[in-house]
Design a protein around this motif. Structure first.
Motif, short mmCIF file in Angstrom:
data_model
loop_
_atom_site.label_atom_id
_atom_site.label_comp_id
_atom_site.label_asym_id
_atom_site.label_seq_id
_atom_site.Cartn_x
_atom_site.Cartn_y
_atom_site.Cartn_z
N PHE A 132 1.05 -1.39 0.06
CA PHE A 132 0.20 -0.49 -0.06
C PHE A 132 0.86 1.30 0.16
O PHE A 132 0.39 2.52 -0.59
CB PHE A 132 -1.24 0.13 0.88
CG PHE A 132 -2.58 -0.87 1.41
CD1 PHE A 132 -3.04 -0.71 0.23
CD2 PHE A 132 -2.72 -1.79 2.15
CE1 PHE A 132 -3.77 -1.23 -0.08
CE2 PHE A 132 -3.80 -1.94 2.18
CZ PHE A 132 -4.68 -1.93 0.41
N MET A 133 1.47 1.36 0.65
CA MET A 133 2.39 2.30 0.48
C MET A 133 3.17 2.05 -0.27
O MET A 133 3.26 4.07 -1.27
CB MET A 133 3.71 1.82 2.15
CG MET A 133 4.69 3.16 2.57
SD MET A 133 5.31 3.31 3.74
CE MET A 133 6.33 4.64 4.24
N ALA A 134 3.82 1.51 -0.93
CA ALA A 134 5.38 2.21 -1.85
C ALA A 134 3.98 1.81 -3.03
O ALA A 134 4.00 2.63 -4.56
CB ALA A 134 5.59 0.44 -2.18
N ALA A 135 3.00 1.85 -3.03
CA ALA A 135 2.08 1.52 -4.32
C ALA A 135 0.68 3.68 -4.35
O ALA A 135 -0.17 3.70 -5.63
CB ALA A 135 1.17 1.02 -4.60
N SER A 136 1.13 3.97 -3.30
CA SER A 136 -0.05 5.05 -3.07
C SER A 136 1.37 6.34 -3.37
O SER A 136 3.20 6.68 -3.98
CB SER A 136 0.74 6.00 -1.72
OG SER A 136 0.77 7.63 -1.46
N GLY A 137 0.45 7.08 -4.84
CA GLY A 137 1.67 8.02 -5.48
C GLY A 137 1.85 9.17 -4.98
O GLY A 137 2.72 9.65 -5.28
N LEU A 138 1.10 9.00 -3.33
CA LEU A 138 1.56 10.77 -3.02
C LEU A 138 2.70 10.10 -2.53
O LEU A 138 3.80 11.35 -2.56
CB LEU A 138 0.50 11.54 -1.81
CG LEU A 138 0.77 12.26 -1.31
CD1 LEU A 138 0.80 13.76 -2.34
CD2 LEU A 138 -0.78 12.48 -0.29
N PHE A 139 3.32 8.87 -2.03
CA PHE A 139 4.13 8.65 -1.56
C PHE A 139 5.09 8.53 -2.46
O PHE A 139 6.41 8.93 -2.20
CB PHE A 139 3.81 7.28 -0.45
CG PHE A 139 4.74 7.17 0.09
CD1 PHE A 139 5.43 7.66 0.89
CD2 PHE A 139 6.64 5.87 -0.43
CE1 PHE A 139 6.66 6.74 2.36
CE2 PHE A 139 7.42 5.74 0.36
CZ PHE A 139 7.71 6.32 1.76
N VAL A 140 4.73 7.80 -3.55
CA VAL A 140 5.83 8.05 -4.60
C VAL A 140 6.74 9.50 -5.07
O VAL A 140 7.39 9.44 -5.43
CB VAL A 140 5.24 7.34 -6.05
CG1 VAL A 140 6.39 7.58 -7.08
CG2 VAL A 140 5.09 5.91 -5.02
#
Length: 196
Positions: free
Chosen positions: A37-45
């Motif tokens: 979930f974290m790795a796929a979050s566009g905001l986190f990217v």
């Protein structure tokens, strides 16, 4: 590249730190999904691609909570985890004052640490001393910046805080949709439904 690389490394490292932290409490399946979930979050990217504090702040918060958790779960980490966790928590607060929210989970972990180890030594006061020193270390790190900062406040800082407190709230749905592909949102919703 040289300016962005540390933030990208911190962002990728945060995914791994979240995995390790979540695995301690919930096992590898939940940890894998949380990290996904974290790795796929566009905001986190996006945070990992720009030169701003968010990636480093997130990494330091996760490492702090991870180390404090290791201090509770593994006896070999009893003191290193306690002190290094508090140092990372203090450093997180130096990256941005929004990190103040680490105080709540960190306080709970320190309470659990003390509860676990309070009767493990013949001198019960030593564990109280360890906690006291860890808290003082955290406070010293934080105040080493914030005391001089408070002495040098200008109208700009007050105006900034005023805008943050009274300004127009951002639309979380619009931000979510702006930074994430539709397929990612569909997969996340499907995983949430499956988990229920």
């Amino acid at each position: 590249l040289l300016l962005r690389l540390p933030f990208a490394i911190a962002s990728v490292s945060s995914v791994f730190a979240l995995y390790l932290l979540t695995r301690i409490y919930f096992g590898y399946i939940v940890a894998s999904v949380a990290a996904l979930f974290m790795a796929a979050s566009g905001l986190f990217v996006a945070f990992g691609r720009i030169v701003q504090h968010q990636s480093i702040t997130m990494l330091l918060i996760l490492i702090s909570l991870l180390l404090l958790s290791l201090a509770i779960k593994r006896d070999g980490w009893k003191l290193p985890g306690l002190y290094l966790g508090m140092i990372c928590g203090g450093l997180a607060l130096l990256t941005h004052f929004d990190s103040v929210w680490i105080i709540f989970p960190a306080s709970l972990l320190i309470f659990w640490w003390y509860k676990k180890y309070r009767s493990t030594t013949s001198l019960a006061w030593t564990n109280k001393l360890y906690v006291f020193v860890a808290i003082i270390l955290f406070i010293f790190i934080v105040l080493s910046f914030y005391i001089p900062f408070l002495w040098s406040l200008t109208e700009y800082q007050f105006s900034y805080w005023n805008r943050r407190m009274t300004g127009e709230a951002s639309n979380s749905i619009n931000i979510l949709l702006s930074y994430n592909f539709s397929i990612v949102l569909i997969i996340q919703c499907a995983l949430i439904i499956i988990s229920l």
